[in-house]
Design a protein around this motif. Structure first.
Motif, PDB file in Angstrom:
ATOM      1  N   SER A  75       0.825  -1.214   0.000  1.00 25.94           N
ATOM      2  CA  SER A  75       0.000   0.000   0.000  1.00 25.94           C
ATOM      3  C   SER A  75       0.853   1.254   0.000  1.00 25.94           C
ATOM      4  CB  SER A  75      -0.925   0.015   1.227  1.00 25.94           C
ATOM      5  OG  SER A  75      -1.909  -0.980   1.110  1.00 25.94           O
ATOM      6  N   ALA A  76       2.084   1.152   0.490  1.00 30.03           N
ATOM      7  CA  ALA A  76       2.985   2.306   0.581  1.00 30.03           C
ATOM      8  C   ALA A  76       3.982   2.375  -0.576  1.00 30.03           C
ATOM      9  CB  ALA A  76       3.746   2.255   1.905  1.00 30.03           C
ATOM     10  N   ASN A  77       3.804   1.545  -1.594  1.00 28.89           N
ATOM     11  CA  ASN A  77       4.703   1.561  -2.748  1.00 28.89           C
ATOM     12  C   ASN A  77       3.950   1.994  -3.995  1.00 28.89           C
ATOM     13  OD1 ASN A  77       7.622   0.404  -2.458  1.00 28.89           O
ATOM     14  ND2 ASN A  77       6.365  -0.610  -0.912  1.00 28.89           N
ATOM     15  N   PRO A  78       4.570   2.822  -4.825  1.00 24.58           N
ATOM     16  CA  PRO A  78       3.857   3.461  -5.946  1.00 24.58           C
ATOM     17  C   PRO A  78       3.693   2.571  -7.180  1.00 24.58           C
ATOM     18  CG  PRO A  78       6.121   4.187  -5.934  1.00 24.58           C
ATOM     19  CD  PRO A  78       5.945   3.298  -4.724  1.00 24.58           C
ATOM     20  N   PHE A  79       3.079   1.423  -6.993  1.00 26.16           N
ATOM     21  CA  PHE A  79       2.779   0.557  -8.129  1.00 26.16           C
ATOM     22  C   PHE A  79       1.567  -0.306  -7.801  1.00 26.16           C
ATOM     23  CE2 PHE A  79       6.515  -1.290  -5.912  1.00 26.16           C
ATOM     24  CZ  PHE A  79       5.956  -2.457  -5.401  1.00 26.16           C
ATOM     25  N   PHE A  80       1.106  -1.048  -8.799  1.00 26.24           N
ATOM     26  CA  PHE A  80      -0.089  -1.878  -8.672  1.00 26.24           C
ATOM     27  C   PHE A  80       0.295  -3.297  -8.277  1.00 26.24           C
ATOM     28  CE2 PHE A  80      -3.242  -4.760 -10.573  1.00 26.24           C
ATOM     29  CZ  PHE A  80      -4.383  -4.303  -9.938  1.00 26.24           C
ATOM     30  N   SER A  81      -0.459  -3.885  -7.362  1.00 27.38           N
ATOM     31  CA  SER A  81      -0.225  -5.266  -6.925  1.00 27.38           C
ATOM     32  C   SER A  81      -1.546  -5.969  -6.690  1.00 27.38           C
ATOM     33  CB  SER A  81       0.550  -5.286  -5.602  1.00 27.38           C
ATOM     34  OG  SER A  81       1.764  -4.598  -5.689  1.00 27.38           O
ATOM     35  N   ALA A 119      -6.635  -5.968  -4.777  1.00 26.29           N
ATOM     36  CA  ALA A 119      -5.932  -5.142  -5.766  1.00 26.29           C
ATOM     37  C   ALA A 119      -5.493  -3.881  -5.046  1.00 26.29           C
ATOM     38  CB  ALA A 119      -6.860  -4.805  -6.930  1.00 26.29           C
ATOM     39  N   ILE A 120      -4.188  -3.617  -5.082  1.00 30.41           N
ATOM     40  CA  ILE A 120      -3.615  -2.512  -4.309  1.00 30.41           C
ATOM     41  C   ILE A 120      -2.934  -1.535  -5.262  1.00 30.41           C
ATOM     42  CG2 ILE A 120      -1.943  -1.906  -2.518  1.00 30.41           C
ATOM     43  CD1 ILE A 120      -2.262  -4.925  -1.593  1.00 30.41           C
ATOM     44  N   SER A 121      -3.359  -0.283  -5.223  1.00 31.56           N
ATOM     45  CA  SER A 121      -2.684   0.787  -5.955  1.00 31.56           C
ATOM     46  C   SER A 121      -1.920   1.601  -4.918  1.00 31.56           C
ATOM     47  CB  SER A 121      -3.693   1.671  -6.696  1.00 31.56           C
ATOM     48  OG  SER A 121      -4.352   0.926  -7.695  1.00 31.56           O
ATOM     49  N   GLY A 122      -0.628   1.344  -4.831  1.00 25.82           N
ATOM     50  CA  GLY A 122       0.182   1.940  -3.775  1.00 25.82           C
ATOM     51  C   GLY A 122       0.368   3.442  -3.925  1.00 25.82           C
ATOM     52  N   ARG A 123       0.600   4.090  -2.792  1.00 26.88           N
ATOM     53  CA  ARG A 123       0.789   5.535  -2.737  1.00 26.88           C
ATOM     54  C   ARG A 123       1.348   5.902  -1.373  1.00 26.88           C
ATOM     55  NH1 ARG A 123      -3.647   7.546  -4.809  1.00 26.88           N
ATOM     56  NH2 ARG A 123      -3.891   5.567  -5.799  1.00 26.88           N
ATOM     57  N   GLU A 124       1.670   7.156  -1.182  1.00 27.85           N
ATOM     58  CA  GLU A 124       2.132   7.617   0.127  1.00 27.85           C
ATOM     59  C   GLU A 124       0.953   7.564   1.100  1.00 27.85           C
ATOM     60  OE1 GLU A 124       4.072  11.580   2.181  1.00 27.85           O
ATOM     61  OE2 GLU A 124       4.374  11.235   0.034  1.00 27.85           O
ATOM     62  N   LEU A 125       1.206   7.028   2.280  1.00 27.71           N
ATOM     63  CA  LEU A 125       0.152   6.888   3.288  1.00 27.71           C
ATOM     64  C   LEU A 125       0.319   7.923   4.390  1.00 27.71           C
ATOM     65  CD1 LEU A 125       0.109   3.003   3.668  1.00 27.71           C
ATOM     66  CD2 LEU A 125      -1.283   4.430   2.158  1.00 27.71           C
ATOM     67  N   ASN A 126      -0.779   8.214   5.068  1.00 26.55           N
ATOM     68  CA  ASN A 126      -0.784   9.163   6.186  1.00 26.55           C
ATOM     69  C   ASN A 126      -0.911   8.401   7.500  1.00 26.55           C
ATOM     70  OD1 ASN A 126      -0.905  11.550   4.482  1.00 26.55           O
ATOM     71  ND2 ASN A 126      -2.944  10.817   3.952  1.00 26.55           N
ATOM     72  N   PRO A 127      -0.208   8.839   8.534  1.00 27.17           N
ATOM     73  CA  PRO A 127      -0.328   8.161   9.827  1.00 27.17           C
ATOM     74  C   PRO A 127      -1.703   8.403  10.442  1.00 27.17           C
ATOM     75  CG  PRO A 127       1.050  10.116  10.025  1.00 27.17           C
ATOM     76  CD  PRO A 127       0.736   9.962   8.574  1.00 27.17           C
ATOM     77  N   ILE A 128      -2.186   7.415  11.182  1.00 23.48           N
ATOM     78  CA  ILE A 128      -3.449   7.539  11.891  1.00 23.48           C
ATOM     79  C   ILE A 128      -3.302   6.890  13.266  1.00 23.48           C
ATOM     80  CG2 ILE A 128      -4.866   7.521   9.795  1.00 23.48           C
ATOM     81  CD1 ILE A 128      -5.623   4.579  10.540  1.00 23.48           C
ATOM     82  N   SER A 129      -4.258   7.142  14.119  1.00 18.29           N
ATOM     83  CA  SER A 129      -4.390   6.426  15.379  1.00 18.29           C
ATOM     84  C   SER A 129      -5.603   5.526  15.204  1.00 18.29           C
ATOM     85  CB  SER A 129      -4.601   7.412  16.526  1.00 18.29           C
ATOM     86  OG  SER A 129      -4.777   6.713  17.727  1.00 18.29           O
ATOM     87  N   TYR A 130      -5.434   4.232  15.478  1.00 21.44           N
ATOM     88  CA  TYR A 130      -6.524   3.281  15.185  1.00 21.44           C
ATOM     89  C   TYR A 130      -6.535   2.188  16.239  1.00 21.44           C
ATOM     90  CZ  TYR A 130      -9.490   0.122  12.483  1.00 21.44           C
ATOM     91  OH  TYR A 130     -10.501  -0.704  12.065  1.00 21.44           O
ATOM     92  N   ASP A 131      -7.689   1.953  16.837  1.00 26.37           N
ATOM     93  CA  ASP A 131      -7.869   0.853  17.777  1.00 26.37           C
ATOM     94  C   ASP A 131      -8.532  -0.302  17.038  1.00 26.37           C
ATOM     95  OD1 ASP A 131      -6.846   2.148  20.085  1.00 26.37           O
ATOM     96  OD2 ASP A 131      -8.750   3.220  20.328  1.00 26.37           O
TER      97      ASP A 131
END
Length: 138
Positions: A75-81, A119-131
């Motif tokens: 998910s954090a890489n700029p390509f399709f998987s 199907a994953i289209s990777g891109r830069e991700l943003n940090p979150i807080s998640y429970d």
């Protein structure tokens, strides 16, 4: 897995545990050179963004850990998987799709983006807080 996204050559003992072969084949498909002498692995890591798009669907077999961790890495890489697995893996994974989507990941799956194949289209991700509402280990 971490050796593959580290930079440089890493020596590691081998493992015959569940998911071992799936990890190796997945990262080889993503452009990582892995030498397996039977006693020792030599992994030529290229860093998190040194991975390359796999030429085909990545089959995680029965390794839920492989699919969950790869979903985040890809998910954090700029390509399709595309990730798939056996019948068991194709009937779950909502637990990783939701938080990654909240981070900005673009993941599509069956049944309203709940199930693999993913199907994953990777891109830069943003940090979150998640429970996590449930444990992910089954």
């Amino acid at each position: 897995m971490f050796s593959s996204i580290a930079k440089g050559k890493v020596w590691s003992g081998t493992s015959s545990g569940p998911g071992h072969r799936e990890y190796m084949e997945a990262f080889r498909a993503l452009g990582i050179e892995i030498e397996d002498s039977g006693d020792m692995l030599v992994i030529h890591g290229k860093g998190l963004h040194g991975l390359t798009e796999a030429p085909d669907v990545i089959d995680c077999g029965n390794s839920g850990t492989t699919m969950r961790l790869l979903t985040g890495v890809l998910s954090a890489n700029p390509f399709f998987s595309v990730l798939t697995g056996d019948d068991s893996l194709r009937s779950r994974h909502e637990e990783v799709i939701k938080p990654l989507s909240l981070m900005g990941a673009h993941i599509s799956g069956r049944d309203g983006n709940r199930f693999a194949p993913l199907a994953i289209s990777g891109r830069e991700l943003n940090p979150i807080s998640y429970d996590m509402p449930i444990a992910t280990h089954r």
